[in-house]
Scaffold this motif. Structure first.
Motif, PDB file in Angstrom:
ATOM      1  N   LYS A  13       0.773  -1.286   0.073  1.00 28.88           N
ATOM      2  CA  LYS A  13      -0.053   0.071   0.030  1.00 28.88           C
ATOM      3  C   LYS A  13       0.942   1.287  -0.163  1.00 28.88           C
ATOM      4  O   LYS A  13       1.815   1.118   0.557  1.00 28.88           O
ATOM      5  CB  LYS A  13      -0.966  -0.088   1.239  1.00 28.88           C
ATOM      6  CG  LYS A  13      -1.963  -0.830   1.330  1.00 28.88           C
ATOM      7  CD  LYS A  13      -2.689  -1.210   2.632  1.00 28.88           C
ATOM      8  CE  LYS A  13      -3.705  -2.220   2.453  1.00 28.88           C
ATOM      9  NZ  LYS A  13      -4.707  -2.209   3.769  1.00 28.88           N
ATOM     10  N   GLY A  14       0.153   2.486  -0.498  1.00 32.98           N
ATOM     11  CA  GLY A  14       0.951   3.629  -0.524  1.00 32.98           C
ATOM     12  C   GLY A  14       0.147   4.280   0.254  1.00 32.98           C
ATOM     13  O   GLY A  14      -0.681   4.040   1.208  1.00 32.98           O
ATOM     14  N   GLU A  15       0.244   5.768   0.126  1.00 32.98           N
ATOM     15  CA  GLU A  15      -0.261   6.639   0.943  1.00 32.98           C
ATOM     16  C   GLU A  15      -1.947   7.025   1.037  1.00 32.98           C
ATOM     17  O   GLU A  15      -2.364   7.109   1.936  1.00 32.98           O
ATOM     18  CB  GLU A  15       0.075   7.949   0.584  1.00 32.98           C
ATOM     19  CG  GLU A  15      -0.200   9.266   1.494  1.00 32.98           C
ATOM     20  CD  GLU A  15       0.275  10.817   0.803  1.00 32.98           C
ATOM     21  OE1 GLU A  15       0.018  11.825   1.281  1.00 32.98           O
ATOM     22  OE2 GLU A  15       0.951  10.442  -0.276  1.00 32.98           O
ATOM     23  N   VAL A  16      -2.403   6.521  -0.292  1.00 29.80           N
ATOM     24  CA  VAL A  16      -4.011   6.760  -0.299  1.00 29.80           C
ATOM     25  C   VAL A  16      -4.800   5.637  -0.897  1.00 29.80           C
ATOM     26  O   VAL A  16      -5.056   5.529  -1.952  1.00 29.80           O
ATOM     27  CB  VAL A  16      -4.229   7.989  -1.175  1.00 29.80           C
ATOM     28  CG1 VAL A  16      -3.831   9.475  -0.405  1.00 29.80           C
ATOM     29  CG2 VAL A  16      -3.527   8.152  -2.616  1.00 29.80           C
ATOM     30  N   SER A  17      -4.489   4.427  -0.200  1.00 27.90           N
ATOM     31  CA  SER A  17      -4.835   3.173  -0.758  1.00 27.90           C
ATOM     32  C   SER A  17      -6.285   2.834  -0.365  1.00 27.90           C
ATOM     33  O   SER A  17      -7.055   1.743  -1.259  1.00 27.90           O
ATOM     34  CB  SER A  17      -3.907   1.931  -0.228  1.00 27.90           C
ATOM     35  OG  SER A  17      -4.188   1.926   1.358  1.00 27.90           O
ATOM     36  N   ASP A  18      -6.963   3.471   0.357  1.00 26.07           N
ATOM     37  CA  ASP A  18      -8.450   2.920   0.506  1.00 26.07           C
ATOM     38  C   ASP A  18      -9.430   3.285  -0.727  1.00 26.07           C
ATOM     39  O   ASP A  18      -9.228   4.228  -1.259  1.00 26.07           O
ATOM     40  CB  ASP A  18      -8.881   3.748   1.920  1.00 26.07           C
ATOM     41  CG  ASP A  18      -8.347   3.585   3.106  1.00 26.07           C
ATOM     42  OD1 ASP A  18      -8.553   4.315   4.083  1.00 26.07           O
ATOM     43  OD2 ASP A  18      -7.589   2.523   3.270  1.00 26.07           O
ATOM     44  N   GLY A  19      -9.759   2.095  -0.830  1.00 25.62           N
ATOM     45  CA  GLY A  19     -10.719   2.114  -1.859  1.00 25.62           C
ATOM     46  C   GLY A  19     -10.336   1.700  -3.260  1.00 25.62           C
ATOM     47  O   GLY A  19     -11.162   1.419  -4.173  1.00 25.62           O
ATOM     48  N   TYR A  20      -9.010   1.206  -3.398  1.00 26.64           N
ATOM     49  CA  TYR A  20      -8.445   0.559  -4.311  1.00 26.64           C
ATOM     50  C   TYR A  20      -7.774  -0.965  -3.980  1.00 26.64           C
ATOM     51  O   TYR A  20      -7.322  -0.942  -3.050  1.00 26.64           O
ATOM     52  CB  TYR A  20      -7.128   1.662  -4.752  1.00 26.64           C
ATOM     53  CG  TYR A  20      -7.496   2.877  -5.041  1.00 26.64           C
ATOM     54  CD1 TYR A  20      -7.515   3.998  -4.037  1.00 26.64           C
ATOM     55  CD2 TYR A  20      -7.822   3.426  -6.166  1.00 26.64           C
ATOM     56  CE1 TYR A  20      -7.730   5.285  -4.470  1.00 26.64           C
ATOM     57  CE2 TYR A  20      -8.188   4.588  -6.555  1.00 26.64           C
ATOM     58  CZ  TYR A  20      -8.234   5.560  -5.447  1.00 26.64           C
ATOM     59  OH  TYR A  20      -8.566   7.003  -6.092  1.00 26.64           O
TER      60      TYR A  20
END
Lengths: 115, 114
Positions: free
Chosen positions: A57-64
């Motif tokens: 995961k990276g910084e903005v992984s929610d929902g992906y």
């Protein structure tokens, strides 16, 4: 230019529908990345892969979610698209082999609009 | 976590003049790289210049040069003899080897007036 293609280049979809973006490379690079670009935020890392079937995961992984079943392809999936996921998505690739650092090369981007 | 800040959302420069874009970053690391990327209207991300943190000498690429102040955590880009083709979004970015991740600033839109 590094051989990176993204498909589709543009997509308009409805809220709640699944969406898959594809990144394809011909450089045999080990690392692949998905970023999103939004005004005022630059590019932010969503997920990345450091090998076939190896992702993080990276910084903005929610929902992906992502998948990488072959070296050349890295898929980004929005299971149920929301309007907040309207953005421009960039794929990047890199490889350390013979380089002092892991320079990233970027694809042309995909503009996604969620209505 | 590392942060990269570009405090100038927009800048403008007269053709043939010089302009400086600012960037500051926050890190506790000693081994890292800093970059400036250019994004023209085509959306393609183009690497303009990079600076290794261990090098004291400022990087230069033709009309582009940086002022790297490690203690102040500042990394500005100077564009000399500005050309119409320099008009674009410019992003400052930070990379550290241990993390294998790029962190970008919010960008500065540069306009070049003829």
């Amino acid at each position: 230019d590094a051989g990176i293609t993204q498909s589709p280049r543009h997509k308009v979809t409805e809220t709640g529908t699944p969406v898959t973006l594809r990144c394809h490379q011909t450089e045999n690079h080990r690392y692949m990345y998905w970023y999103r670009q939004d005004p005022g935020h630059g590019l932010r890392l969503i997920h990345y892969s450091y090998g076939v079937k190896d992702t993080d995961k990276g910084e903005v992984s929610d929902g992906y979610s992502v998948s990488r079943s072959k070296t050349e392809d890295f898929l980004l999936t929005l299971e149920s698209a929301t309007s907040s996921q309207t953005s421009v998505y960039f794929c990047a690739i890199s490889d350390l082999a013979g380089r002092p650092y892991n320079e990233q090369f970027f694809g042309p981007g995909t503009r996604l609009t969620v209505l | 976590a590392q942060t990269v800040t570009q405090s100038q959302p927009e800048m403008s420069v007269q053709e043939a003049e010089t302009v400086t874009l600012s960037c500051t970053y926050d890190t506790s690391e000693s081994d890292y790289y800093l970059f400036w990327y250019k994004q023209p209207p085509s959306r393609q991300m183009i690497l303009v210049i990079r600076q290794e943190a261990y090098k004291q000498q400022n990087a230069t690429e033709n009309r582009f040069s940086v002022n790297f102040q490690k203690a102040a955590k500042s990394f500005s880009l100077k564009i000399s003899d500005s050309q119409l083709g320099d008009a674009a979004m410019y992003f400052c970015a930070y990379y550290r080897n241990a993390g294998n991740m790029l962190t970008f600033g919010g960008g500065t839109r540069l306009m070049v007036k003829p």
